[in-house]
Enzyme design. Structure first.
Site, short mmCIF file in Angstrom:
data_model
loop_
_atom_site.label_atom_id
_atom_site.label_comp_id
_atom_site.label_asym_id
_atom_site.label_seq_id
_atom_site.Cartn_x
_atom_site.Cartn_y
_atom_site.Cartn_z
N GLU A 188 -5.87 -8.65 0.17
CA GLU A 188 -6.30 -8.67 1.57
C GLU A 188 -7.81 -8.49 1.59
O GLU A 188 -8.32 -7.53 1.02
CB GLU A 188 -5.66 -7.52 2.35
CG GLU A 188 -4.15 -7.54 2.36
CD GLU A 188 -3.55 -6.34 3.10
OE1 GLU A 188 -4.32 -5.56 3.71
OE2 GLU A 188 -2.33 -6.18 3.06
N GLU A 223 0.83 -1.22 0.00
CA GLU A 223 0.00 0.00 0.00
C GLU A 223 0.86 1.27 0.00
O GLU A 223 0.95 1.98 1.00
CB GLU A 223 -0.96 0.01 1.18
CG GLU A 223 -2.08 -1.00 1.03
CD GLU A 223 -3.14 -0.87 2.11
OE1 GLU A 223 -2.89 -0.20 3.12
OE2 GLU A 223 -4.22 -1.43 1.93
C1 GLA Z 1 -3.87 -2.72 4.98
C2 GLA Z 1 -2.46 -3.22 4.94
C3 GLA Z 1 -2.17 -4.33 5.88
C4 GLA Z 1 -2.91 -4.14 7.14
C5 GLA Z 1 -4.36 -4.09 6.84
C6 GLA Z 1 -5.14 -3.89 8.10
O1 GLA Z 1 -4.63 -2.84 3.87
O2 GLA Z 1 -2.00 -3.55 3.66
O3 GLA Z 1 -0.80 -4.37 6.14
O4 GLA Z 1 -2.48 -2.96 7.74
O5 GLA Z 1 -4.67 -3.02 6.01
O6 GLA Z 1 -4.87 -2.61 8.60
#
Ligand code: GLA
Ligand code: ZN
Length: 722
Positions: free
Chosen positions: A360, A189
């Protein structure tokens, strides 16, 4: 004011958007990326990418075997690991330790669980920032970020780049031919830190260099930005600043170029790692993950050379903040699902409709300081199907276990803190089983769209720099337009209007503040050839340099639209009312926030302002141009009125709804050759009925269906046609 879009702002913008949704009821057989995954790593025609995000680095090694066995038993086929494990992989500068990681990959592989490795550049260890404090990001207030969390580094800084590349290279060399490793996630991210843009001295130098390459001369820069204003004429590249706080708001052209530079800096940071991975690991795929919303990186650039798009999906994220944003107001049941659907369509569209991976996916209560409620029974399954319905080829659930420590100890995974099954465990296990049974064809089919929504970071960033009215926010405009279009159930792609648009029947462009010559040409030929173009207010105000055009508005598109603007007007407390006529006839609507007052040259009037200074002037017009139509919606409309107007206009353009469904039900279709899979998703807590035409078979019950069918609360149906 020049503002950034960070995770916090994103949430706030999201809430504002959701609040504004109030009352809104509302090809080739296989893709390239899928081939790269399947042909190289699987013998059978089994879908591969149903997995979990796993943190062996946070788990005692005595539990790895037990975890792998339990994952395999739950049907999990891959994991993503190591994306924050820099300190364990390089405990001191230049001394690498991958033994633990090789061991865990071996254990997972023994259980036939494939591995996506993350490069760890999102979380540099303390030895690094102690030795090289200059890698720390400087935020938009000029404040240097403190280390000790993650995502606190400068994308330009050469030392950070060198060290990020070094560990990625070592990982690539170590794991290039390790059995079980199938691909890579680069970083994590890239933009969703608390401060999404860096304003440090290295970025300033990087910006100056980038400007040299873009403009070649200072004259060209001075001309493009209009630096004669306030005596900003630059006589040396080294004088060019970054938009840190000064005595007044920055020059809009300068500020927009800085946003573009920051996007470029992040993309080129990622591509350094990507080039090494592609060279050293030719059999592996490489991607990165992001949340699918308007961003500080142009995600088309970011994903251009990656093998496929990966996206993170947390529907519960919004629930937390909605409660704090608009207390006392109840949101429509599909407000969150609309936002999620927009995110999926946005991400799918970053690589022109190729299937994408959910890297995710929420599995339980989720959040950092605050966390969302446990999803209702059925919702986790529904959200997984929603991702597939919008073009996902696989899903990784976040996360396998739940940490007992760290900033995300309340981000609940498939196992609880005591390692027993979470409330959603069985539902997800069942969902994985079902989704695998859909098979490879369904998971790699193309999403079908007759409508396109124009979302362009240039307009987003330029409007953020200079909103005109404090409540005018790009995402808050775009999402209600998206929601209205999606309710036609004929599919929506997100485009930036620089590509050929012939495949679409309708193109919508809310707040297309900047219109380039290339975009104007594409839109003109789209309408000439029979398309329907529906634009919102603030169309074509600016050119690519963020200079206001010196022709009547809407600038380059005024011939296509058949109107010229009489004036434009931010609206605060005054009441402005819109009266509809002709095909749009219906109840009057309030116009708040913004009004473009239209002066038709050739166009017909579909709505008029009544009362106030502009009584009698046109608010919505429709122009016949070539074989198509160009409609200008000059008034800012509330979500329900906008939905009525857009759905009427879409219906007039010849788009037909294959399935009649009430608000809260989503319908999308994916196609491979002559076969289609239509997903019908009930995002509400009540049973609902939809009406289906002939020729469908229910994939689960295997029986033919037509006419009215019932949908359970949070229910899913997959209808196939062959
Ligand atoms: C994000 C991140 C993860 C984790 C999740 C939950 O999308 O990529 O590393 O932090 O959210 O917060
Ligand atoms: Zn920087």
């Amino acid at each position: 004011m020049h503002t950034r879009m960070d995770r916090r702002d994103f949430i706030l913008t999201g809430s504002a958007t959701l609040a504004s949704l109030l009352a809104l009821r509302g090809s080739p057989a296989f893709s390239q990326p899928a081939e790269k995954v399947f042909s190289q790593h699987l013998s059978a025609d089994l879908p591969l990418l149903f997995g979990a995000d796993y943190y062996p680095d946070q788990t005692p090694d005595s539990l790895w075997e037990e975890d792998a066995a339990a994952m395999a038993a739950a049907g999990i086929m891959n994991v993503r690991i190591a994306e924050f494990a820099w300190a364990l992989m390089e405990p001191q500068e230049g001394s690498f330790d991958f033994k633990w990681l090789e061991r865990v990959v071996g254990i997972l592989h023994a259980h036939q669980i494939a591995v996506i490795l993350g490069t760890p550049s999102a979380a540099p260890p303390p030895w690094l920032t102690q030795k090289y404090p200059e890698v720390l990001m400087v935020n938009e207030h000029g404040m240097t970020l403190s280390p000790g969390t993650r995502r606190f580094t400068c994308p330009t800084n050469a030392t950070y780049r060198r060290l990020s590349l070094a560990i990625a290279t070592q990982m690539a060399r170590t794991f290039a031919s390790t059995p079980g490793v199938i691909g890579w996630q680069i970083d994590n991210e890239l933009t969703l830190g608390d401060s999404a843009r860096c304003y440090c001295r290295f970025c300033r130098e990087g910006f100056q260099q980038w400007l040299r390459e873009k403009y070649h001369s200072l004259d060209a820069i001075n001309q493009a930005w209009g630096t004669v204003f306030w005596s900003n004429t630059y006589t040396d590249f080294a004088q060019i600043p970054v938009p840190l706080p000064s005595g007044a708001p920055p020059n809009p052209g300068f500020a927009l170029d800085y946003d573009r530079y920051q996007s470029y800096a992040n993309v080129s940071f990622l591509e350094e790692q990507l080039n090494v991975l592609h060279r050293l690991c030719p059999n592996h795929f490489a991607t990165t993950n992001n949340v699918g919303l308007a961003d500080t990186i142009d995600l088309r650039d970011l994903y251009r050379n990656l093998d496929f798009v990966a996206a993170d999906n947390y529907p519960g994220f919004f629930a937390i903040y909605l409660s704090t944003a608009d207390s006392g107001v109840s949101l429509p049941p599909d407000a969150v699902s609309t936002m999620v659907a927009f995110g999926h369509d946005f991400m799918r569209s970053m690589k022109d409709g190729e299937p994408f991976l959910i890297m995710e996916e929420q599995t339980g209560k989720a959040g950092q300081p605050f966390f969302s409620p446990q999803p209702e029974p059925g919702q986790l399954r529904l959200w997984s199907y929603q991702a597939v319905a919008h073009g996902a080829m696989g899903i990784n659930y976040f996360r396998w276990d739940t940490a007992n420590f760290g900033a995300e100890e309340y981000w609940h995974g498939l196992l609880r803190h005591d390692r027993s099954h979470s409330p959603g465990f069985e539902e997800i296990q069942q969902t994985i089983r079902e989704l695998k049974s859909l098979g490879r064809d369904a998971l790699n089919a193309r999403y079908e769209a007759e409508l396109a929504l124009c979302v362009d970071p240039n307009s987003d960033w330029a409007l953020t720099i200079q909103p005109g009215q404090p409540k005018l926010k790009y995402l808050s405009e775009v999402v209600p337009w998206y929601g209205s279009m999606a309710a036609s159930h004929t599919g929506v792609d997100i485009v930036n209007a620089t590509q050929d648009l012939a495949q679409y029947k309708v193109l919508c462009a809310p707040v297309m503040y900047i219109v380039s010559q290339q975009q104007a040409d594409r839109i003109r030929s789209f309408v000439e050839n029979g398309g329907t173009f529906i634009a919102g207010f603030r169309l074509g105000v600016k050119d690519e340099h963020s200079r206001i055009v010196n022709t009547p508005l809407p600038g380059l598109l005024r011939d296509v639209m058949g109107v010229e603007l009489f004036d434009y007007q931010p609206i605060y407390s005054e009441k402005q009312t819109v009266q509809f006529s002709g095909p749009l006839a219906g109840a009057n609507a309030d116009c708040r926030i913004w009004a473009d007052i239209l002066n038709p040259q050739k166009a017909d009037v579909l709505a008029t302002y009544i009362g106030g200074d502009y009584a009698g002037k046109a608010a919505i017009t429709s122009n016949s141009y070539g074989r198509g139509k160009a409609i200008y919606i000059g008034a800012h409309l509330e979500a329900a009125d906008l939905a009525r107007v857009l759905l009427t206009l879409v219906a007039m353009s010849g788009v037909t709804r294959p399935i009649q469904a009430p608000p809260g039900i989503e319908v999308t279709t994916r196609r491979a050759g002559r076969r289609t899979w239509t997903y019908v998703l009930n995002h509400t807590a009540k049973s609902q009925s939809v009406t289906v035409g002939g020729g469908y078979r229910d994939l689960f019950s295997k029986s033919a269906i037509s006419g009215p069918i019932s949908m359970e609360p949070y229910g899913v149906r997959v209808l196939v046609q062959a």
